[in-house]
Design an enzyme around this catalytic site. Structure first.
Site, PDB file in Angstrom:
ATOM      1  N   LYS A 179     -66.164   0.923 -47.564  1.00  0.00           N
ATOM      2  CA  LYS A 179     -64.983   1.135 -46.034  1.00  0.00           C
ATOM      3  C   LYS A 179     -65.617   0.851 -44.651  1.00  0.00           C
ATOM      4  O   LYS A 179     -65.331   0.432 -44.168  1.00  0.00           O
ATOM      5  CB  LYS A 179     -64.668   2.827 -46.456  1.00  0.00           C
ATOM      6  CG  LYS A 179     -63.714   2.967 -44.864  1.00  0.00           C
ATOM      7  CD  LYS A 179     -62.895   4.553 -45.223  1.00  0.00           C
ATOM      8  CE  LYS A 179     -61.810   4.945 -43.959  1.00  0.00           C
ATOM      9  NZ  LYS A 179     -61.641   6.143 -43.850  1.00  0.00           N
TER      10      LYS A 179
ATOM     11  N   GLU B 155     -65.544  16.860 -52.658  1.00  0.00           N
ATOM     12  CA  GLU B 155     -65.922  16.526 -51.598  1.00  0.00           C
ATOM     13  C   GLU B 155     -64.796  16.337 -50.156  1.00  0.00           C
ATOM     14  O   GLU B 155     -65.304  16.997 -49.877  1.00  0.00           O
ATOM     15  CB  GLU B 155     -66.176  14.554 -51.612  1.00  0.00           C
ATOM     16  CG  GLU B 155     -67.058  14.838 -50.667  1.00  0.00           C
ATOM     17  CD  GLU B 155     -67.346  12.601 -50.737  1.00  0.00           C
ATOM     18  OE1 GLU B 155     -66.446  12.587 -50.351  1.00  0.00           O
ATOM     19  OE2 GLU B 155     -67.981  12.169 -50.320  1.00  0.00           O
TER      20      GLU B 155
ATOM     21  N   GLU C 171     -76.262   2.032 -50.511  1.00  0.00           N
ATOM     22  CA  GLU C 171     -76.508   1.697 -51.602  1.00  0.00           C
ATOM     23  C   GLU C 171     -75.904  -0.160 -52.292  1.00  0.00           C
ATOM     24  O   GLU C 171     -75.822  -0.667 -52.652  1.00  0.00           O
ATOM     25  CB  GLU C 171     -76.065   2.177 -52.479  1.00  0.00           C
ATOM     26  CG  GLU C 171     -76.601   3.661 -52.627  1.00  0.00           C
ATOM     27  CD  GLU C 171     -76.460   5.184 -51.692  1.00  0.00           C
ATOM     28  OE1 GLU C 171     -75.896   4.623 -50.793  1.00  0.00           O
ATOM     29  OE2 GLU C 171     -76.090   6.392 -52.197  1.00  0.00           O
TER      30      GLU C 171
ATOM     31  N   LYS D 233     -78.142  11.847 -45.729  1.00  0.00           N
ATOM     32  CA  LYS D 233     -78.295  10.383 -46.049  1.00  0.00           C
ATOM     33  C   LYS D 233     -79.468  10.153 -44.865  1.00  0.00           C
ATOM     34  O   LYS D 233     -80.408   9.214 -44.697  1.00  0.00           O
ATOM     35  CB  LYS D 233     -77.041   9.426 -45.106  1.00  0.00           C
ATOM     36  CG  LYS D 233     -75.804   9.556 -46.170  1.00  0.00           C
ATOM     37  CD  LYS D 233     -74.891   8.960 -45.860  1.00  0.00           C
ATOM     38  CE  LYS D 233     -73.769   8.764 -46.412  1.00  0.00           C
ATOM     39  NZ  LYS D 233     -72.284   8.060 -46.148  1.00  0.00           N
TER      40      LYS D 233
ATOM     41  N   GLY E 146     -61.794   7.960 -48.029  1.00  0.00           N
ATOM     42  CA  GLY E 146     -63.129   7.084 -49.106  1.00  0.00           C
ATOM     43  C   GLY E 146     -62.403   7.226 -50.308  1.00  0.00           C
ATOM     44  O   GLY E 146     -61.946   7.005 -51.759  1.00  0.00           O
ATOM     45  N   ARG E 147     -62.262   9.021 -50.800  1.00  0.00           N
ATOM     46  CA  ARG E 147     -61.890   9.596 -51.966  1.00  0.00           C
ATOM     47  C   ARG E 147     -60.407   9.086 -52.105  1.00  0.00           C
ATOM     48  O   ARG E 147     -60.278   9.494 -53.484  1.00  0.00           O
ATOM     49  CB  ARG E 147     -62.674  10.489 -52.040  1.00  0.00           C
ATOM     50  CG  ARG E 147     -62.040  11.801 -51.317  1.00  0.00           C
ATOM     51  CD  ARG E 147     -63.109  12.797 -51.577  1.00  0.00           C
ATOM     52  NE  ARG E 147     -62.753  13.441 -50.746  1.00  0.00           N
ATOM     53  CZ  ARG E 147     -62.962  13.624 -49.269  1.00  0.00           C
ATOM     54  NH1 ARG E 147     -63.995  12.594 -48.640  1.00  0.00           N
ATOM     55  NH2 ARG E 147     -62.924  14.758 -48.101  1.00  0.00           N
TER      56      ARG E 147
ATOM     57  N   HIS F  33     -68.142  19.898 -79.282  1.00  0.00           N
ATOM     58  CA  HIS F  33     -69.361  20.421 -80.851  1.00  0.00           C
ATOM     59  C   HIS F  33     -70.194  20.812 -79.492  1.00  0.00           C
ATOM     60  O   HIS F  33     -71.719  20.052 -80.075  1.00  0.00           O
ATOM     61  CB  HIS F  33     -69.177  19.281 -81.189  1.00  0.00           C
ATOM     62  CG  HIS F  33     -68.220  19.329 -82.087  1.00  0.00           C
ATOM     63  ND1 HIS F  33     -67.979  19.608 -83.508  1.00  0.00           N
ATOM     64  CD2 HIS F  33     -66.595  18.444 -81.836  1.00  0.00           C
ATOM     65  CE1 HIS F  33     -66.606  19.571 -83.934  1.00  0.00           C
ATOM     66  NE2 HIS F  33     -66.071  19.127 -83.450  1.00  0.00           N
TER      67      HIS F  33
HETATM   68  O1  F6P Z   1     -71.191   9.174 -49.448  1.00  0.00           O
HETATM   69  C1  F6P Z   1     -69.965   9.753 -49.107  1.00  0.00           C
HETATM   70  C2  F6P Z   1     -68.917   9.325 -48.773  1.00  0.00           C
HETATM   71  O2  F6P Z   1     -68.850   8.136 -47.180  1.00  0.00           O
HETATM   72  C3  F6P Z   1     -67.375   8.943 -49.509  1.00  0.00           C
HETATM   73  O3  F6P Z   1     -66.864   9.731 -49.214  1.00  0.00           O
HETATM   74  C4  F6P Z   1     -67.188   7.769 -49.699  1.00  0.00           C
HETATM   75  O4  F6P Z   1     -66.380   6.934 -50.688  1.00  0.00           O
HETATM   76  C5  F6P Z   1     -68.505   6.800 -50.469  1.00  0.00           C
HETATM   77  O5  F6P Z   1     -69.421   7.771 -49.562  1.00  0.00           O
HETATM   78  C6  F6P Z   1     -68.396   5.556 -49.768  1.00  0.00           C
HETATM   79  O6  F6P Z   1     -68.412   4.600 -48.530  1.00  0.00           O
HETATM   80  P1  F6P Z   1     -67.881   3.476 -48.087  1.00  0.00           P
HETATM   81  O7  F6P Z   1     -67.226   3.453 -48.890  1.00  0.00           O
HETATM   82  O8  F6P Z   1     -67.805   3.690 -46.793  1.00  0.00           O
HETATM   83  O9  F6P Z   1     -69.580   2.461 -48.607  1.00  0.00           O
END
Ligand code: F6P
Length: 548
Positions: free
Chosen positions: A206, A353, A212, A512, A267-268, A384
């Site tokens: 987003k 979150e 990453e 971050k 995002g979520r 289990h």
């Molecule tokens: O670090 C948390 C977050 O901001 C989440 O809320 C989000 O889903 C994820 O990182 C990924 O963010 P992006 O879609 O901007 O890469």
């Protein structure tokens, strides 16, 4: 002094909790043959049996009173209406617009967002058809059968977990791989198995700033170029989903290969946007639409059903009951369905979150518990291992059991066993086993009186442990859509009661920033180590290891 904990509804609930202490659910079932029917809701292909909870009619009324006092319905309507409810980021929270099948406009700051939403959906549908038919080809003319989806958090969990959950509905002929972690092991392992000429990369971010995702995409681009592709060929093999079109273009993604999303989608909550493209590629576009339709049905139910018959509201209230009046610190999700095994991890981000917050309203320090720890895994595996703690441990862990009644590709014996374990667990948690029952079981086992008594104590199960059971006719795309929306709205209602902003996530930001500072120091051995002594020592060790 906090106004919520001082409110009349809160105080009523505190006395109701005190009133039932010492009572046992198994007696409530004995006394009231209608209990299972009374505490049961059917909506959107989901049946919720919530009779195995520490509740009675008066408690449910008290909890509904709390929802009214906290203006849950007004807040819900504000969300659907596109008001700026994410006040710290000054945004609406309008994931519901992405599954709006009403034909009505949805306004954000005076602009109807539906034309853009529908245009993006058309673009997705068209793209999926071209990939599945093989008409979109790679640079050497081969169809793209290997799809590598790169993204993290909400740009990963929804696409991966919903794709996995709908395995019986997969479109055959493509393989979809998901990579989230910056740990190079994953991306290298995935790429090692692939033919670059047949690979499509879907990069989802987003913000287009997530370390990453950017790094995994760079590594993949490098792999593609080294394998023989050229800079020009990238347009055929790399697409992205982002709300940051400028950054995506700067990164080198051709504009026609960017699927837009908007800052009013959290995002979520983004699997309903083009972030869900990997799901559509995995299932086919029609099945993806059915997922959206299920979520829309749940939205309608959430908006229209009275609070006491409202699935997300009731589940939210039960959660508040245990978190705030019984000190429960976690909530376990137990899908009895292998394909739904990732669902606890999905709800983990959604819930933790969203409601892992400590400020209410503008700046009020909260003096009550908010979002619980969400955890769990597929049944029967947990029986289990960790179920022991739920049965006999000293902490209260409310549970959500989930089971589809009909499944594909499984013979009846397996499914009957799965279902019996699921139901049996809810029964064991509720009724427990008294000392007398345990003692009687040990009759005739040749034990001394002392040994028999001691063992009976160990075999006594307190019971009175709350659980919900969610049954689905079958877990088809529509029902899964409804299930995900159910949990989204449950989290929303809890956030509304606690007064938190469920749509920001400032807590993840500091890590971050500090991570990036450390990266500079790791990469540049001349950078002074001026952090705290522990972090300095860790970096020093890492630098030394790199030199060896
Ligand atoms: O670090 C948390 C977050 O901001 C989440 O809320 C989000 O889903 C994820 O990182 C990924 O963010 P992006 O879609 O901007 O890469």
């Amino acid at each position: 002094m906090n106004s919520l904990t001082q409110s009349p509804c809160w105080k009523t609930l505190q006395s109701l909790a005190a009133e039932i202490s010492g009572q046992h659910m198994r007696h409530w079932f004995e006394q009231d043959p209608q209990r299972a029917e009374r505490f049961n809701i059917d909506a959107c292909g989901i049946n919720l049996d919530y009779s195995k909870n520490l509740i009675n009619q008066q408690i449910m009324e008290g909890l509904t009173g709390l929802a009214n006092q906290q203006q849950v319905e007004t807040k819900r309507d504000a969300m659907f209406a596109g008001e700026i409810i994410n006040h710290t980021e000054e945004r609406a929270a309008l994931h519901t617009a992405l599954r709006n099948f009403s034909g009505q406009p949805v306004m954000v700051e005076g602009v109807d967002v539906m034309p853009e939403v529908l245009a993006t959906q058309d673009k997705m549908g068209d793209f999926v058809k071209r990939i599945h038919s093989g008409s979109h080809k790679g640079y050497t003319g081969k169809p793209l059968k290997e799809i590598v989806c790169i993204g993290i958090g909400g740009s990963f969990l929804g696409p991966k977990i919903m794709s996995e959950a709908l395995k019986p509905y997969w479109h055959q002929g493509v393989n979809v791989h998901f990579v989230a972690n910056v740990d190079g092991c994953h991306i290298h392992d995935v790429l090692a198995t692939l033919d670059h000429e047949q690979t499509l990369v879907v990069m989802s971010s987003k913000s287009f700033t997530t370390q990453e995702t950017l790094q995994n995409t760079l590594t993949t681009k490098d792999w593609f170029l080294k394998a023989g592709g050229t800079q020009q060929d990238i347009a055929k093999h790399f697409i992205c989903v982002s709300s940051n079109i400028e950054a995506a273009t700067e990164f080198g993604i051709a504009e026609e290969n960017i699927f837009p999303m908007w800052d009013w989608v959290g995002g979520r909550y983004s699997l309903w946007s083009a972030i869900g493209l990997p799901i559509a590629l995995r299932l086919g576009y029609e099945n993806y639409r059915a997922l959206l339709e299920g979520a829309y049905e749940m939205d309608c139910h959430f908006k229209q059903a009275p609070l006491e018959q409202n699935l997300p509201v009731v589940m939210a209230l039960l959660g508040v009951w245990y978190t705030n009046f019984f000190g429960a610190q976690s909530h376990v999700l137990l899908p009895y369905y292998h394909y739904l095994r990732g669902f606890p991890a999905y709800v983990q981000q959604l819930d933790m979150e969203s409601n892992g917050k400590c400020i209410a309203g503008d700046k009020e320090q909260i003096d009550y518990a908010t979002g619980p720890v969400i955890w769990g895994s597929e049944g029967t595996n947990g029986q289990h291992s960790f179920h022991q703690l739920i049965h006999q441990g000293k902490v209260l862990i409310p549970a959500d059991f989930m089971l589809p009644l009909k499944v594909e590709n499984q013979n009846d014996t397996h499914h009957a066993m799965l279902a019996s374990n699921c139901f049996g667990q809810t029964q064991a948690l509720m009724q427990g086993k008294t000392f007398d029952e345990a003692y009687a079981d040990l009759d005739g086992k040749g034990l001394s009186d002392d040994k028999r008594e001691s063992l009976a104590h160990h075999k006594t199960m307190p019971g009175n442990k709350p659980s919900n059971t969610l049954l689905f006719e079958q877990l088809d795309p529509k029902t899964l859509g409804a299930l995900v929306a159910l949990y989204e709205h449950k989290v929303f209602v809890q956030g509304a009661i606690w007064g938190v902003n469920s749509f920001d996530q400032w807590g993840v930001e500091l890590g971050k920033v500090l991570g990036n500072q450390v990266l500079d120091k790791i990469r540049n051995a001349d950078e002074p180590l001026d952090l705290d002594a522990s972090t300095n020592a860790l970096i020093k060790r890492f630098r030394q290891a790199l030199k060896k």
